[in-house]
Design a protein around this motif. Structure first.
Motif, short mmCIF file in Angstrom:
data_model
loop_
_atom_site.label_atom_id
_atom_site.label_comp_id
_atom_site.label_asym_id
_atom_site.label_seq_id
_atom_site.Cartn_x
_atom_site.Cartn_y
_atom_site.Cartn_z
N ALA A 86 0.84 -1.21 0.00
CA ALA A 86 0.00 0.00 0.00
C ALA A 86 0.87 1.25 0.00
N PHE A 87 2.05 1.15 0.61
CA PHE A 87 2.97 2.30 0.64
C PHE A 87 3.61 2.49 -0.73
N CYS A 88 4.14 1.40 -1.31
CA CYS A 88 4.80 1.49 -2.61
C CYS A 88 5.05 0.07 -3.13
N PRO A 89 4.55 -0.26 -4.33
CA PRO A 89 4.73 -1.62 -4.86
C PRO A 89 6.21 -1.99 -5.02
N ARG A 90 7.03 -1.01 -5.35
CA ARG A 90 8.46 -1.34 -5.48
C ARG A 90 9.07 -1.69 -4.11
N GLN A 91 8.64 -0.96 -3.08
CA GLN A 91 9.15 -1.29 -1.75
C GLN A 91 8.75 -2.72 -1.39
N TRP A 92 7.50 -3.08 -1.69
CA TRP A 92 7.06 -4.45 -1.39
C TRP A 92 7.96 -5.46 -2.12
N ALA A 93 8.22 -5.20 -3.41
CA ALA A 93 9.01 -6.16 -4.20
C ALA A 93 10.45 -6.25 -3.68
N LEU A 94 11.03 -5.11 -3.31
CA LEU A 94 12.41 -5.15 -2.80
C LEU A 94 12.49 -6.00 -1.53
N ILE A 95 11.48 -5.87 -0.67
CA ILE A 95 11.51 -6.62 0.60
C ILE A 95 11.11 -8.08 0.39
N ALA A 105 9.20 -0.77 -11.57
CA ALA A 105 10.09 0.40 -11.63
C ALA A 105 9.69 1.37 -10.53
N ALA A 106 10.63 2.20 -10.13
CA ALA A 106 10.34 3.19 -9.09
C ALA A 106 9.40 4.26 -9.63
N THR A 107 8.56 4.74 -8.75
CA THR A 107 7.73 5.91 -9.07
C THR A 107 8.09 6.97 -8.04
N PRO A 108 9.11 7.79 -8.34
CA PRO A 108 9.59 8.71 -7.30
C PRO A 108 8.51 9.69 -6.87
N PRO A 166 7.23 12.32 -3.09
CA PRO A 166 7.60 12.82 -1.75
C PRO A 166 7.68 11.70 -0.73
N TYR A 167 6.90 10.62 -0.95
CA TYR A 167 6.90 9.52 0.02
C TYR A 167 8.25 8.82 0.10
N CYS A 168 9.09 8.96 -0.94
CA CYS A 168 10.41 8.31 -0.91
C CYS A 168 11.25 8.82 0.26
N ARG A 169 10.97 10.04 0.72
CA ARG A 169 11.74 10.59 1.84
C ARG A 169 11.53 9.75 3.10
N ASN A 170 10.38 9.10 3.21
CA ASN A 170 10.08 8.29 4.40
C ASN A 170 10.35 6.81 4.17
N CYS A 171 11.01 6.47 3.08
CA CYS A 171 11.22 5.06 2.74
C CYS A 171 12.59 4.60 3.24
N SER A 172 12.59 3.52 4.02
CA SER A 172 13.86 3.02 4.57
C SER A 172 14.75 2.44 3.48
N LEU A 173 14.20 2.20 2.28
CA LEU A 173 14.98 1.57 1.22
C LEU A 173 15.44 2.56 0.15
N VAL A 174 15.33 3.84 0.45
CA VAL A 174 15.60 4.83 -0.60
C VAL A 174 17.03 4.69 -1.16
N HIS A 175 18.00 4.32 -0.32
CA HIS A 175 19.38 4.22 -0.81
C HIS A 175 19.64 2.92 -1.56
N VAL A 176 18.73 1.98 -1.43
CA VAL A 176 18.83 0.74 -2.20
C VAL A 176 18.04 0.88 -3.49
N CYS A 177 16.90 1.52 -3.38
CA CYS A 177 16.00 1.67 -4.52
C CYS A 177 16.56 2.62 -5.57
N LEU A 178 17.18 3.69 -5.13
CA LEU A 178 17.67 4.75 -6.02
C LEU A 178 16.54 5.18 -6.97
N PRO A 179 15.49 5.78 -6.41
CA PRO A 179 14.29 6.04 -7.23
C PRO A 179 14.55 6.88 -8.47
N GLU A 180 15.48 7.84 -8.38
CA GLU A 180 15.72 8.68 -9.56
C GLU A 180 16.38 7.87 -10.66
S1 SF4 Z 1 12.42 4.99 -2.56
FE1 SF4 Z 1 10.38 5.55 -3.31
S2 SF4 Z 1 10.07 4.35 -5.19
FE2 SF4 Z 1 11.78 3.43 -4.06
S3 SF4 Z 1 10.88 1.81 -2.86
FE3 SF4 Z 1 10.96 3.59 -1.57
S4 SF4 Z 1 8.99 4.63 -1.83
FE4 SF4 Z 1 9.21 3.16 -3.50
#
Ligand code: SF4
Length: 214
Positions: free
Chosen positions: A24-33, A173-176, A178-192
């Motif tokens: 619900a937060f982000c499908p990419r986050q679900w897939a990474l985990i 694929a990432a959908t960058p 504002p919510y990425c700021r609260n994502c613990s995986l942002v440095h793994v995901c590299l949304p940009e």
């Molecule tokens: S950084 Fe953004 S796009 Fe990447 S997993 Fe987290 S919420 Fe999703």
């Protein structure tokens, strides 16, 4: 509306209820985990984990007319979900309570997770559950949640999506945002770098900066 998950799956294909919160937060986050088994511990996730470990310690207590069961295992054969409820209060109607370390969120990720627990309990206990609660640590308060038809449909739709994504084994694929700021995986995901729209632009930028460094 009731959405059935594919009946071709076996019991062993049950997916964790907690994944619904990630999806619900982000499908990419679900897939990474859940597909790529990536997990990054930080102060927030560590505190949340400790809170859950305390709340999850299995046990039972009784106060007045309320029986409280901690760490109750949950399962739905219909939705192919499994997990654990932090607390279920029996008043005597079952009333699930989920513990969260932080604040309530602008998305429905926590309420969907709680509703999935209620759907499992309903199936296991052959009961109807109207409400539950989320206990937030900051500020400390209990937020009651009504399991409306809309919330139930949303939870079942997300569950079906989660099973489809799991079967596809494809990390979206990432959908960058504002919510990425609260994502613990942002440095793994590299949304940009990994969003379909921005990937080519990001690679060109990195190449240009490499060329400037030479
Ligand atoms: S950084 Fe953004 S796009 Fe990447 S997993 Fe987290 S919420 Fe999703």
């Amino acid at each position: 509306m009731s959405i059935a998950v594919s009946t071709s799956e076996t019991d062993d294909d049950a997916l964790p209820i907690s994944g619904l919160q990630h999806l619900a937060f982000c499908p990419r986050q679900w897939a990474l985990i859940h597909l790529e088994q990536v997990w990054v511990e930080n102060i927030r996730t560590a505190e949340g984990r400790l809170l859950h470990e305390r709340a999850d310690l299995p046990g039972e207590s009784r106060r007045a007319n309320v029986r409280t069961v901690r760490g109750m295992w949950l399962r739905s054969e219909r939705l192919h979900l499994t997990g654990r409820a932090d607390i279920v209060e029996f008043k005597p109607e079952p009333f699930p309570v989920e513990y969260k370390r932080g604040k309530s969120k602008p998305t429905d990720c926590d309420t969907v997770q709680l509703c999935a627990q209620a759907l499992c309990l309903e199936e296991m206990l052959q009961a109807t559950i109207g409400r539950g609660a989320i206990f937030y640590g900051n500020p400390r308060r209990r937020l009651e949640v009504e399991f409306t038809p809309q919330l139930r449909s949303r939870t079942e739709e997300l569950t079906a999506t989660m099973h489809r994504l799991y079967r596809s084994s494809i990390t979206p694929a990432a959908t960058p945002g504002p919510y990425c700021r609260n994502c613990s995986l942002v440095h793994v995901c590299l949304p940009e770098a990994t969003s379909q729209d921005d990937a080519a632009q990001w690679v060109a930028l990195q190449l240009r900066s490499l060329q400037q460094d030479v």
